[in-house]
Design an enzyme around this catalytic site. Structure first.
Site, PDB file in Angstrom:
ATOM      1  N   LEU A 130      -1.396  11.029  -7.817  1.00 43.10           N
ATOM      2  CA  LEU A 130      -0.851   9.825  -7.189  1.00 43.10           C
ATOM      3  C   LEU A 130      -1.145   9.977  -5.707  1.00 43.10           C
ATOM      4  O   LEU A 130      -0.954  11.059  -5.143  1.00 43.10           O
ATOM      5  CB  LEU A 130       0.657   9.709  -7.431  1.00 43.10           C
ATOM      6  CG  LEU A 130       1.097   9.313  -8.849  1.00 43.10           C
ATOM      7  CD1 LEU A 130       2.616   9.397  -8.970  1.00 43.10           C
ATOM      8  CD2 LEU A 130       0.620   7.913  -9.200  1.00 43.10           C
ATOM      9  N   ASP A 131      -1.614   8.919  -5.064  1.00 43.58           N
ATOM     10  CA  ASP A 131      -1.985   9.064  -3.658  1.00 43.58           C
ATOM     11  C   ASP A 131      -0.757   9.241  -2.764  1.00 43.58           C
ATOM     12  O   ASP A 131       0.384   9.155  -3.220  1.00 43.58           O
ATOM     13  CB  ASP A 131      -2.869   7.900  -3.194  1.00 43.58           C
ATOM     14  CG  ASP A 131      -2.167   6.550  -3.248  1.00 43.58           C
ATOM     15  OD1 ASP A 131      -0.985   6.486  -2.895  1.00 43.58           O
ATOM     16  OD2 ASP A 131      -2.801   5.553  -3.646  1.00 43.58           O
ATOM     17  N   LEU A 132      -1.004   9.499  -1.499  1.00 43.36           N
ATOM     18  CA  LEU A 132       0.042   9.863  -0.549  1.00 43.36           C
ATOM     19  C   LEU A 132       1.235   8.913  -0.565  1.00 43.36           C
ATOM     20  O   LEU A 132       2.391   9.339  -0.596  1.00 43.36           O
ATOM     21  CB  LEU A 132      -0.560   9.931   0.864  1.00 43.36           C
ATOM     22  CG  LEU A 132       0.408  10.252   2.013  1.00 43.36           C
ATOM     23  CD1 LEU A 132       0.891  11.693   1.913  1.00 43.36           C
ATOM     24  CD2 LEU A 132      -0.267  10.013   3.359  1.00 43.36           C
TER      25      LEU A 132
END
Length: 292
Positions: A130-132
């Site tokens: 999952l991105d930042l």
């Protein structure tokens, strides 16, 4: 054909002589990259890169090829540290908070999900990322083979997200996402999109997809003129985020893991059940007519 660890001690000439006399029998043991993956060191692909970088030794000797079978008698180290016996495959649900990077190390020095895990957690790997700025359900496992299996597009598990976008969209605005997009030459598979409700200047959607490309939902929304300002993954296949709070971890029962992934009692893929043989009808001999 992979060699066993003792065979790597042979000289090149001796190995060639050995190879001419070999049979097609598979050497005992399992590929070393698979053993490292099952021990939770890394995924099989990452383990192969570690081997090629000279970070792995077998029985005191550095190896540079993953084409090697090892047995429980062989002594394996990675970066000088002994590799523990593989544990049974385990899987955890983790509620990733926004603001954490889904990597073991970050070149920019940002906090990672692994900094946030309980101290009593064994060494684990994330299933996908999952991105930042995204949050929600992230699966963690101690088994590299399971990680790879769950990440493969062929697995086809549906991942669902609650997505908040800026604006007041209409349902027909999402037709391109349902049909499938091509962005900068990259093809995105069709998504399921439901417009749930309007909340002031924002709208909430439920989006389902079966791929996990980098920033897929955000890029798709930008392509049709909307900006995502919150993204929460709520499920990954049969596994649900439920009431798990940000930062919390919950282990899935091993029986459930075996059932959902089709594993046997030892944590290996179960052999597919054989179909019962179809009964054959007796046919009259050629040239003879059946009796009435």
């Amino acid at each position: 054909m992979p060699l066993t660890a003792p065979q790597t001690r042979l000289s090149q000439a001796a190995a060639m002589r050995y190879g001419r006399g070999m049979t097609k029998t598979t050497p005992p043991g399992e590929r070393i990259a698979k053993i490292l993956a099952r021990a939770g060191v890394a995924s099989r692909r990452e383990a192969e890169r570690m081997i090629e970088a000279g970070r792995v030794t077998v029985n005191g000797k550095t190896i540079d090829s993953p084409a090697l079978n090892v047995t429980p008698k062989d002594r394996i180290t990675v970066d000088g540290k002994p590799v523990a016996e593989p544990e049974p495959p385990r899987l955890w649900l983790y509620h990733k908070p926004a603001g954490l990077v889904t990597t073991t190390r970050d070149e920019k020095g940002r906090a990672t999900i692994f900094d946030d895990l309980p101290e009593d957690m064994p060494r684990v790997m994330s299933v996908g990322r999952l991105d930042l700025n995204s949050e929600g359900l992230l699966l963690l496992t101690n088994d590299g083979a399971i990680k790879r299996r769950l990440e493969l597009p062929s697995t086809g598990w549906l991942r669902k997200y609650r997505v908040r976008i800026k604006g007041k969209p209409k349902d027909e605005d999402f037709a391109p996402l349902r049909q499938g997009l091509v962005i900068d030459g990259e093809k995105f598979q069709p998504m399921t999109v439901t417009l749930d409700r309007q909340q002031g200047a924002n709208a909430w959607l439920t989006i389902g997809l079966r791929e996990g490309k980098n920033r897929e939902i955000r890029r798709a929304m930008e392509d049709i003129g909307f900006v995502v300002n919150r993204l929460i993954r709520v499920s990954y296949g049969p596994f649900q985020l439920g009431n798990l709070k940000p930062g919390e971890v919950e282990e899935i029962r091993r029986r459930v893991v075996r059932d959902q992934l089709g594993l046997d009692a030892e944590g290996k893929p179960a052999a597919p059940a054989k179909r019962p043989a179809r009964p054959q009808r007796k046919r009259p001999p050629v040239g003879r007519k059946p009796r009435n």
